[in-house]
Design an enzyme around this catalytic site. Sequence first.
Site: not given
Length: 540
Positions: A196, A315
């Site tokens: 991220e 994810e």
Amino acid sequence: MGFKLAFVLFLFAVPVIWCKDGNDVTIIVKGSVTEAETDDNFVCATLDWWPPEKCNYKHCPWGKSSVFNLDLNHPILFKAIQAFGSLRIRVGGSLQDQVKYGVGSLASTCDAITKMSGGLFGFSKGCLRMERWDELNRLFQKTGAVITFGLNALYGRHQAQKGFWHGAWNSTNARDFINYTISKGYPVDSWEFGNELSGRGVAARVDSEQYGKDLIGLKAILDELYRKSRTKPQLVAPGGFFDDQQWYARLLEVSGPGVLNAMSHHVYNLGAGNDPHIASKITNPKYLSSFADTFRNVQLTIQRHGPWSSAWVGEAGGAYNSGSRLVSNTFLNSFWYLDQLGMASKYKTKVYCRQTLIGGNYGLLDTQTFKPNPDYYSALLWHRLMGKGVLSVDISGSPFLRAYAHCSKQKSGVVVLLINLSKSEKFSVTVRNDLNVDLAEGSGIEKDSSFMRDLKQTVSWIGETASDASEKREEYHLTAKNGDFLSRTMLLNGSPLQLNKNGEIPALNPSLVANSSPIVIAPLSIAFVVFPNFEALACV
């Protein structure tokens, strides 16, 4: 020519006519060619780094489920992974870019992650001891797990301004760790770079130009260290939200051909874990379908800027901030989860990693007891039944009935996944094969006429399946205990799925049903249907 056109338009209208009452549905599976192909280990689950102090909405649902403190000798954990035969496990998560590896010069200074004001996500940096890495790999190897490991991509950078990190990645610690892993013979299938940090980032972000250059450097390290290995690991990145298409496109262009094997992105499309509307979102077909745009855009970005790469969901927890303690661990969540698996595979996603195997409210296993939540069984059924080949499906009628089809796994035939989002309507479903239908019977048109040959190339064929009426199909119907869709107990063909007295994962046995009868899908239920004699040339 006018007659041909009119007849073609009539044929396209046929499914609508059949489904006019909303309950009787005909599904046409196109078995002549696959529209996509998944990885052998498409189903994946994550092990995260969060310590027990990780809390959201006044609840702390992580307990001892992290890479650092998980009980690796727990018998249910072992059996739950082993039941897949080859479950892909992604080791990674929000704190991975704060984790150092206790090897080389850092072997003597290996501290745990603790709460810290001002740290990323409110936590300090930490360190993975090699003794712990050894213990993890003993579990992985004994259970047949396939490992994707998320590397720290912030190491060596500095924060120039709030949230934005500058400078080149320092590869020294990662290189020592990878070298240690190779020296021990630990078979890491893929290394993922960062979590991220892409696009607009979450707690931190890195420029795509620098990220691409660092990927080139990491690829060179992997090529060097694995030069004597029979198998080469894949390189995966950036493991972030697809919120800036240009960032991802530039990453592919800068890193160039032969570097990035898989471009990974994350999915939390149900919103915050405390959102009171999560349940209604899951049963809203329009809401579920809206995420198809993201899958489509990821696919197009790869096609245009990096066709040597493939798409991964690195994810996906549905609801972010540890998931929803009211929904994420219940039967209802399987409607979101299985729909995501079906949708992602249609858009050429190779791997789909569920957040988490254990930990938070969205674990496949309960954080305290290790007992499987409903989504565990959904994942296991998909892994055992749905093969790599993704087939196109035509379905008309109610939007509340969703359908996906794959080549069957480890046997001939086709598997159809049916998801009924309606709380009140049941559906009677007939599955047809577009290769084995003869609309010409009784129509006065010769079967082998040039017109019929042209027509077969124009429309999907609807009619009798290749299987004889005496043949059986396998049905796996999933429903909630006592009709409570927020129940944590899932029923398979009416029987509760729960560990047996020896703590073993229960057998997932189908009902055998004559092919000549329709498939009845109850309200708010899911069904995997295996057609072992379905003629699908693409699945041969």
